[in-house]
Write a protein that holds these residues in place. Structure first.
Motif, PDB file in Angstrom:
ATOM      1  N   PHE A 147       0.846  -1.201   0.000  1.00  0.00           N
ATOM      2  CA  PHE A 147       0.000   0.000   0.000  1.00  0.00           C
ATOM      3  C   PHE A 147       0.879   1.248   0.000  1.00  0.00           C
ATOM      4  O   PHE A 147       0.630   2.212  -0.727  1.00  0.00           O
ATOM      5  CB  PHE A 147      -0.917   0.020   1.228  1.00  0.00           C
TER       6      PHE A 147
ATOM      7  N   THR B  22      -4.410   2.708  -9.705  1.00  0.00           N
ATOM      8  CA  THR B  22      -4.766   1.660  -8.744  1.00  0.00           C
ATOM      9  C   THR B  22      -5.175   2.255  -7.395  1.00  0.00           C
ATOM     10  O   THR B  22      -6.010   1.684  -6.701  1.00  0.00           O
ATOM     11  CB  THR B  22      -3.602   0.665  -8.519  1.00  0.00           C
TER      12      THR B  22
ATOM     13  N   THR C 186      -8.659   1.286  -5.676  1.00  0.00           N
ATOM     14  CA  THR C 186      -8.673   0.611  -4.376  1.00  0.00           C
ATOM     15  C   THR C 186      -9.482   1.397  -3.341  1.00  0.00           C
ATOM     16  O   THR C 186     -10.019   0.818  -2.402  1.00  0.00           O
ATOM     17  CB  THR C 186      -7.226   0.423  -3.854  1.00  0.00           C
TER      18      THR C 186
ATOM     19  N   THR D  58      -7.778  -5.085  -1.382  1.00  0.00           N
ATOM     20  CA  THR D  58      -7.299  -4.601  -2.671  1.00  0.00           C
ATOM     21  C   THR D  58      -7.935  -5.380  -3.815  1.00  0.00           C
ATOM     22  O   THR D  58      -8.257  -6.553  -3.668  1.00  0.00           O
ATOM     23  CB  THR D  58      -5.777  -4.786  -2.812  1.00  0.00           C
TER      24      THR D  58
ATOM     25  N   ALA E 268      -5.244  -4.289  -8.808  1.00  0.00           N
ATOM     26  CA  ALA E 268      -4.348  -3.380  -8.104  1.00  0.00           C
ATOM     27  C   ALA E 268      -3.168  -4.161  -7.560  1.00  0.00           C
ATOM     28  O   ALA E 268      -2.017  -3.783  -7.743  1.00  0.00           O
ATOM     29  CB  ALA E 268      -5.093  -2.675  -6.981  1.00  0.00           C
ATOM     30  N   TYR E 269      -3.439  -5.285  -6.934  1.00  0.00           N
ATOM     31  CA  TYR E 269      -2.310  -5.970  -6.319  1.00  0.00           C
ATOM     32  C   TYR E 269      -1.436  -6.671  -7.347  1.00  0.00           C
ATOM     33  O   TYR E 269      -0.218  -6.744  -7.175  1.00  0.00           O
ATOM     34  CB  TYR E 269      -2.779  -6.862  -5.168  1.00  0.00           C
TER      35      TYR E 269
ATOM     36  N   ARG F  32      -2.326 -11.921  -0.510  1.00  0.00           N
ATOM     37  CA  ARG F  32      -3.693 -11.456  -0.685  1.00  0.00           C
ATOM     38  C   ARG F  32      -4.685 -12.180   0.215  1.00  0.00           C
ATOM     39  O   ARG F  32      -5.638 -11.606   0.696  1.00  0.00           O
ATOM     40  CB  ARG F  32      -4.082 -11.618  -2.164  1.00  0.00           C
TER      41      ARG F  32
END
Lengths: 290, 294
Positions: A46, A263, A267, B116, B120-121, B169
């Motif tokens: 993050f 992203t 998110t 997430t 995105a991840y 995740r």
């Protein structure tokens, strides 16, 4: 291996005595160290996402982990490359419609299976649990052929319809309904409410935590859905944020600064929903597992 | 029996509550399943097909790409699921200690990854694990490795990368199930075990694990199904490469159906391999869980 296991079950008795005890101290130190490491590994991506959005793609490529000054450039590039309002609206619309319909249909069914039991319905329920193990990959091809024959390819309905009756969510609601007090229902009957009124005015408000947890699960699943929308959404103006951002990364020289900015935007909605509903989420999970 | 008390109107009301879900499941689940079963015996390209008997099954055994995808998928399964379940259990037990400081922080931090989006991840991992990227820099800074690992170019490390990504995740997600179940375990059992001289490891192995067995079984089966269907990560981080080293069954089905000239019958057959694997593995997990309790 005992080094790792010991700290997990540090005794309350021992800690109550508060006497300094070296092995115990070391064990606790290791426990905090491992948890901190886990927290670091969990949070670092993050941090990387936010840092990356402020750097040039070249710097991201060489692993620059400090804030840069490219945030506005990356933002400008992102908004110039993709039609951001449109793709986020597409994602939001699909996620909202999907969540509302899934919760409505699946919570009704979960309630129905638990409250009105019959031998035949129990059999159907068992069959459903068996179907739960069928992977989506097995349904993908026939579903696509079916959706094309309905002339639904490229519509919101195509994305949303197959997921509305979610066996997992029906099962979840049935488990949670077991904790719904029968006296409440009986009292409502004495007051002359019919079964639908009981569901709407008694069950719904009582089960807020259960619904909150389900909203988190279903909203995230819909917002993040990738494979099925990739198959059924073929027109550029219908693509969701997930699809568009994914397409950006597979270009030959991806501009990671810009992509990481995207992203963050993709998110945020799930993060916000999670933090808003977090307490209820934990309660809801507890209700279902009990 | 509950249904003995159900009057006739109530019986009908019961059906009205579940009817919408049943109709949708019939159209979007049961029918496609039967259709795909029938398709797996058809051969041909596009929408022109005819009955081929077991031709597709024979083709499976001779298809090196399919064997590759099968072996890759099973490798991910065998390595990743136990690691993730173990980590999630340890984290849950550690976080269940009411005297632990920063409990809320640790819990939220470990759960956060499953907020997430998969895209995105995937993007994050792709950029973090570049050869000159931040992960290699950090590992080299703390002297774990001497020279950068080619995460995305080396067939072995590409698999490791996918496993790291999925574990990152989903560990927190599984942990929440265990945390919830641990709330129901009576703390006095641990006190008693402690007085009887059981070590922390023994308490974990002989109290916590048996008490959580139903939940562990549930999460293992859910994770098995998830891993057998692995698609998003491999499609976005490695595109199945390098040289098919991270190609999974789901990705292969997708390629067969939507990338190459569609061969619906054959891809339906491959998808039934996944169904079969899920069925066999779930059954095996049930049997193993039952044996342990004796």
């Amino acid at each position: 291996m005992t080094d790792q296991a010991l700290p997990l079950a540090t005794s309350r008795v021992e800690r109550r005595t508060r006497s300094f005890n070296l092995p115990n101290f070391v064990a606790r130190a290791i426990k905090y160290l491992l948890l901190s490491l886990a927290a670091f590994v969990s949070i670092f991506p993050f941090f990387w996402m936010v840092v990356g959005a402020t750097n040039r793609s070249v710097d991201i490529g060489i692993g620059k982990a400090t804030f840069g000054d490219q945030l506005f450039v990356n933002a400008a590039n992102f908004f110039a490359t993709v039609d951001a309002p449109r793709i986020f609206w597409n994602s939001a619309f699909i996620a909202l419609v999907g969540t509302v319909l899934t919760l409505a249909i699946s919570s009704l069914a979960g309630y129905g299976f638990e409250m009105f039991r019959s031998k035949f319905r129990e059999r159907i329920f068992t069959l459903m649990l068996l179907l739960l193990s069928i992977p989506f990959a097995a349904l993908m091809v026939p579903l696509f052929v079916m959706i094309s024959s309905f002339k639904l390819v490229g519509t919101v309905a195509a994305v949303v319809l197959p997921g509305i009756a979610s066996i997992f969510i029906i099962f979840y609601f049935r488990q949670a309904t077991k904790a719904f007090p029968g006296e409440l229902r009986d009292a409502a009957r004495v007051d002359g409410l019919n079964e639908w009124q009981i569901f709407l005015y008694i069950y719904l408000p009582t089960m807020r935590s259960t619904y909150a947890a389900a909203i988190i699960i279903v909203f995230m699943a819909n917002w993040n859905n990738y494979l099925w929308p990739l198959i059924v959404l073929n027109k550029p103006e219908q693509k969701t944020a997930t699809l568009v951002i994914s397409a950006l990364t597979s270009s030959y020289t991806p501009d990671f600064g810009m992509i990481l900015f995207g992203t963050i935007l993709a998110t945020l909605p799930t993060l916000v929903i999670f933090f808003l509903l977090q307490r209820r989420f934990v309660e809801g999970m507890l209700g279902a597992v009990k | 029996m509950a249904n003995a008390r159900l009057g006739r109107t109530e019986h009908i009301t019961g059906w009205t509550f579940i009817a919408p879900a049943l109709v949708l499941l019939g159209i979007f689940m049961l029918y496609p399943i039967l259709w795909s079963l029938w398709m797996s015996f058809q051969v041909g390209k596009g929408m022109n097909f005819n009955f081929g008997g077991f031709a597709n099954i024979v083709r499976l055994t001779k298809d090196p790409v399919f064997i590759r995808a099968l072996v890759n998928t099973l490798t991910f399964l065998v390595v990743q699921v136990p690691i993730m379940i173990g980590l999630a259990l340890l984290a849950a037990v550690a976080l269940n200690d009411p005297k632990l400081r920063f409990r809320g922080f640790f819990r939220t931090a470990i759960f956060l990854p499953c907020v997430t989006s998969l895209i995105a991840y995937s993007t994050l991992f792709k950029s973090m694990f570049a050869t000159d990227g931040v992960v290699n820099n950090m590992l080299m800074a703390v002297w774990i490795i001497q020279e950068p690992i080619h995460w995305l170019q080396d067939p072995f490390w590409a698999k490791v990368l996918i496993i790291i990504a999925i574990t990152w995740r989903w560990t927190g997600y599984n942990m929440v199930f265990y945390l919830a179940a641990l709330q129901n375990v009576d703390r006095s059992i641990y006190e008693a075990a402690r007085i009887d001289g059981a070590s922390g490891w023994h308490q974990f192995w002989y109290i916590t694990v048996p008490m959580l067995k139903p939940v562990i079984l549930f999460t293992t089966i859910i994770s098995t199904i998830g891993t057998l269907q692995l698609f998003d990560e491999v499609n976005n981080i490695t595109q199945g490469g390098p040289s098919d080293s991270t190609l999974t069954l789901s990705l292969y089905i997708y390629n067969l159906t939507f990338k190459f000239m569609p061969s619906f019958g054959y891809s339906a057959t491959v998808s039934w391999v996944i169904v079969l694997l899920v069925a066999v593995l779930s059954f095996a997990q049930f049997v193993i869980a039952r044996d342990r309790s004796k």
